[in-house]
Design a protein around this motif. Structure first.
Motif, PDB file in Angstrom:
ATOM      1  N   UNK A  11       5.416 -11.777  16.385  1.00 39.22           N
ATOM      2  CA  UNK A  11       4.185 -11.588  15.485  1.00 39.22           C
ATOM      3  C   UNK A  11       4.451 -11.701  14.029  1.00 39.22           C
ATOM      4  N   UNK A  12       3.881 -12.067  13.217  1.00 39.39           N
ATOM      5  CA  UNK A  12       3.856 -11.773  11.605  1.00 39.39           C
ATOM      6  C   UNK A  12       3.981 -10.588  11.093  1.00 39.39           C
ATOM      7  N   UNK A  13       3.019  -9.608  12.006  1.00 37.48           N
ATOM      8  CA  UNK A  13       2.827  -8.237  11.857  1.00 37.48           C
ATOM      9  C   UNK A  13       4.273  -7.760  11.913  1.00 37.48           C
ATOM     10  N   UNK A  14       4.868  -8.079  12.892  1.00 38.89           N
ATOM     11  CA  UNK A  14       6.156  -7.277  13.184  1.00 38.89           C
ATOM     12  C   UNK A  14       7.183  -7.726  12.136  1.00 38.89           C
ATOM     13  N   UNK A  15       7.099  -8.939  11.693  1.00 42.24           N
ATOM     14  CA  UNK A  15       7.944  -9.419  10.620  1.00 42.24           C
ATOM     15  C   UNK A  15       7.595  -8.702   9.303  1.00 42.24           C
ATOM     16  N   UNK A  16       6.321  -8.419   9.092  1.00 40.96           N
ATOM     17  CA  UNK A  16       6.111  -7.927   7.694  1.00 40.96           C
ATOM     18  C   UNK A  16       6.574  -6.417   7.838  1.00 40.96           C
ATOM     19  N   UNK A  17       6.507  -5.717   8.826  1.00 42.86           N
ATOM     20  CA  UNK A  17       7.145  -4.444   9.007  1.00 42.86           C
ATOM     21  C   UNK A  17       8.662  -4.379   8.674  1.00 42.86           C
ATOM     22  N   UNK A  18       9.346  -5.293   8.903  1.00 44.94           N
ATOM     23  CA  UNK A  18      10.733  -5.436   8.350  1.00 44.94           C
ATOM     24  C   UNK A  18      11.543  -4.510   8.915  1.00 44.94           C
ATOM     25  N   UNK A  19      11.417  -4.254  10.134  1.00 46.72           N
ATOM     26  CA  UNK A  19      12.207  -3.211  10.817  1.00 46.72           C
ATOM     27  C   UNK A  19      13.006  -3.980  11.877  1.00 46.72           C
ATOM     28  N   UNK A  20      12.524  -4.711  12.790  1.00 47.22           N
ATOM     29  CA  UNK A  20      13.009  -5.120  13.959  1.00 47.22           C
ATOM     30  C   UNK A  20      14.077  -6.241  13.818  1.00 47.22           C
ATOM     31  N   UNK A  21      13.881  -7.247  12.681  1.00 45.27           N
ATOM     32  CA  UNK A  21      14.576  -8.172  12.284  1.00 45.27           C
ATOM     33  C   UNK A  21      16.182  -7.711  11.812  1.00 45.27           C
ATOM     34  N   UNK A  22      16.010  -6.748  10.672  1.00 43.29           N
ATOM     35  CA  UNK A  22      17.266  -6.365  10.149  1.00 43.29           C
ATOM     36  C   UNK A  22      18.094  -5.496  10.903  1.00 43.29           C
ATOM     37  N   UNK A  23      17.427  -4.882  12.156  1.00 42.26           N
ATOM     38  CA  UNK A  23      18.059  -4.098  13.161  1.00 42.26           C
ATOM     39  C   UNK A  23      18.916  -4.959  14.052  1.00 42.26           C
ATOM     40  N   UNK A  24      18.160  -6.060  14.584  1.00 43.77           N
ATOM     41  CA  UNK A  24      18.776  -7.069  15.427  1.00 43.77           C
ATOM     42  C   UNK A  24      20.146  -7.535  14.798  1.00 43.77           C
ATOM     43  N   UNK A  25      19.963  -7.991  13.323  1.00 42.20           N
ATOM     44  CA  UNK A  25      21.158  -8.430  12.714  1.00 42.20           C
ATOM     45  C   UNK A  25      22.194  -7.584  12.624  1.00 42.20           C
ATOM     46  N   UNK A  26      21.844  -6.272  12.004  1.00 42.16           N
ATOM     47  CA  UNK A  26      22.726  -5.132  11.868  1.00 42.16           C
ATOM     48  C   UNK A  26      23.558  -5.042  13.030  1.00 42.16           C
ATOM     49  N   UNK A  27      22.898  -4.836  14.176  1.00 42.00           N
ATOM     50  CA  UNK A  27      23.635  -4.542  15.711  1.00 42.00           C
ATOM     51  C   UNK A  27      24.396  -5.804  15.837  1.00 42.00           C
ATOM     52  N   UNK A  28      23.969  -6.823  15.819  1.00 41.46           N
ATOM     53  CA  UNK A  28      24.657  -8.262  16.028  1.00 41.46           C
ATOM     54  C   UNK A  28      26.101  -8.377  15.247  1.00 41.46           C
ATOM     55  N   UNK A  29      25.966  -7.823  14.216  1.00 45.73           N
ATOM     56  CA  UNK A  29      27.099  -7.891  12.794  1.00 45.73           C
ATOM     57  C   UNK A  29      28.221  -7.025  13.586  1.00 45.73           C
TER      58      UNK A  29
END
Length: 535
Positions: A11-29
């Motif tokens: 959802x766009x609401x999850x994207x606006x919170x800007x938590x999940x996506x940075x966490x996914x990228x950080x863990x992948x790196x």
């Protein structure tokens, strides 16, 4: 090994919170660094479901992996649910990528290689799909109940409205629609242009309304131009008449659900119910699937209505003596040389026009006939008023509770139980706003309930019939055509008999309302096409 990171939230609401996506990228790196992988790109999907493949970034990633010189060897995801929440699609895309030498790896779900790894992946994918469907079921159930309680589920308000906070329940803020004064004027203008025009050239069609708005610099809420489809959507949106429907469409298939599954939410009225219904009649009457545009613009009084009794083909206009005489003729006989019923109807234009007008004014518009038809239609419509009455009852109950809350707050202040603090003022303001909104909703619903068709007395039927006859006889040719099209759906012409058919509802509305405006609106001179109507 070269790899890319695919991160996604639903959802766009999850994207606006800007938590999940940075966490996914950080863990992948961190995962890639620990294994010596080189990250060459990131594909981030903000607000897209994984139950299908309609995801721009996802498709761009798959397309890149399909190139002859593929730019990466591995796709890293936090979990397989980020890649897909559908087991069949998951396996199809995984195998497609595997053929190109690209692997999909979950950094939190190690599966290994070989048959055992494949079985584990498929079990995980099935569990993700099942969990997604269960979540969707519970979310839908909550949204349905939210709509039943009169709250708004949509992320964006229709033109003319704004979303306002109605109340707070725990961490959830319940929202409702309120009229946005500025954009509501644009909605009213569009309906006015369709029914009345701009005062220069009469009522405007859908296409001409779009051109009129664009020429004067009007913009959609997102700053775009008005297309015919946008104007048509506004003119057919029942929300403006006070009824917002939830669960109307299956979002997965795009199909319209059965009406009994729709859930109505009452909202503030921008367009009166009578005006909205007139517009729907007009749009329906002008739809090319019902009435071809050439018949709408034709000067022939009975074009598109009169048919041959023998073969069922439309009667067409023909001329004789260099145009001195005009005839309605069977199109089958005139164009193909043969009428299947061997009638080959041919009748002078003025004679058939006179017969039809006389039948309408002398035989149809009799007091006894109009009285009985109005009574029958009113009785049938009365059966469908239960829902409107129930909604009014519910709104009145909510208004009574709102009044009680305001009284309790004022009594608490007067008795010294509560002080005139900022918190008290906020509570009182919110309660008064809710009361004012409910007062408006009750008033709008009362109008809707009272707007039902009522039986008329014989004297009223006699007066209405006389008035309507005078209007039809005195009308110019184009208005006569509109009157006829509003009252008549088919004219079957035989050798010895003419049968005129039409809906009882149209006659009932004509004799109980304001005949000139009503019938003109029911079949006005709008010449337009909407893209969705074209075959």
């Amino acid at each position: 090994m070269r790899c890319v990171v695919y991160a996604r939230v639903s959802t766009t609401r999850q994207a606006e919170q800007n938590i999940s996506i940075p966490d996914q990228i950080s863990r992948a790196r961190k995962y890639a660094e620990a294994r010596g992988f080189e990250i060459v790109g990131e594909y981030v999907e903000r607000g897209a479901s994984a139950r299908d493949d309609r995801r721009p970034k996802f498709q761009a990633m798959v397309e890149a992996a399909s190139q002859k010189q593929k730019p990466f060897d591995i796709i890293l995801v936090h979990s397989f649910s980020r890649f897909f929440r559908d087991e069949v699609h998951f396996e199809l895309y995984r195998r497609r990528l595997e053929k190109r030498g690209v692997s999909v790896i979950s950094i939190t779900q190690e599966t290994g290689d070989g048959p055992g790894g494949e079985l584990t992946r498929r079990v995980i994918a099935l569990m993700d799909e099942m969990r997604s469907k269960e979540d969707a079921k519970h979310v839908k159930r909550g949204m349905e109940e939210n709509a039943r309680q009169g709250f708004w589920n949509g992320a964006m308000a229709p033109l003319g409205y704004k979303i306002v906070a109605a109340e707070k329940r725990g961490d959830k803020v319940k929202k409702k629609l309120a009229i946005d004064p500025q954009s509501a004027e644009t909605v009213k203008l569009i309906f006015k242009l369709f029914v009345e025009g701009d005062g220069k050239a009469g009522p405007l069609g859908v296409k001409n309304i779009a051109s009129w708005l664009n020429a004067r610099g009007y913009k959609t809420p997102r700053g775009g131009a008005y297309y015919t489809s946008r104007v048509y959507a506004i003119l057919t949106n029942e929300t403006y008449a006070g009824n917002a429907w939830f669960n109307r469409k299956n979002t997965a298939t795009g199909e319209i659900r059965p009406r009994e599954q729709w859930i109505k939410t009452t909202v503030p009225v921008i367009i009166p119910g009578a005006t909205f219904r007139r517009v729907q009649m007009l749009l329906k009457d002008k739809r090319p699937s019902k009435t071809p545009p050439r018949l709408v613009s034709s000067k022939v009084l009975l074009s598109g209505l009169a048919i041959c009794e023998g073969c069922g083909k439309p009667l067409m206009m023909t001329t004789g003596k260099g145009g001195a005489y005009r005839y309605y003729k069977c199109s089958g006989k005139h164009l193909k040389g043969r009428c299947k019923g061997e009638l080959s109807v041919s009748i002078r234009e003025e004679k058939l026009d006179e017969l039809i007008l006389r039948a309408l004014t002398e035989r149809l518009l009799t007091p006894r006939r109009t009285h009985s038809i109005v009574a029958a239609v009113a009785k049938r419509r009365e059966g469908g008023r239960g829902e409107a009455d129930h909604t009014l009852y519910r709104l009145r109950g909510q208004l009574a509770q709102a009044n009680k809350r305001v009284r309790n707050l004022l009594n608490a202040l007067a008795d010294g139980v509560a002080g005139e603090t900022d918190l008290f003022k906020e509570m009182l303001s919110r309660a008064e706003e809710e009361r004012a909104e409910l007062t408006g909703l009750v008033a709008a619903q009362e109008v809707q309930v009272k707007d039902a068709l009522k039986p008329i007395t014989m004297e009223e039927a006699r007066s209405a019939s006389v008035k309507l006859k005078q209007l039809i006889n005195a009308a110019p040719a184009d208005l006569k055509k509109r009157y006829i099209r509003a009252l008549v759906s088919e004219i079957v012409v035989g050798k010895s008999e003419i049968v005129i058919s039409g809906p009882k509802d149209a006659l009932a509305e004509a004799v109980t309302g304001a005949p000139p405006a009503h019938i003109a609106a029911a079949s006005g001179p709008v010449r337009s096409l909407v893209r969705e109507w074209r075959t």
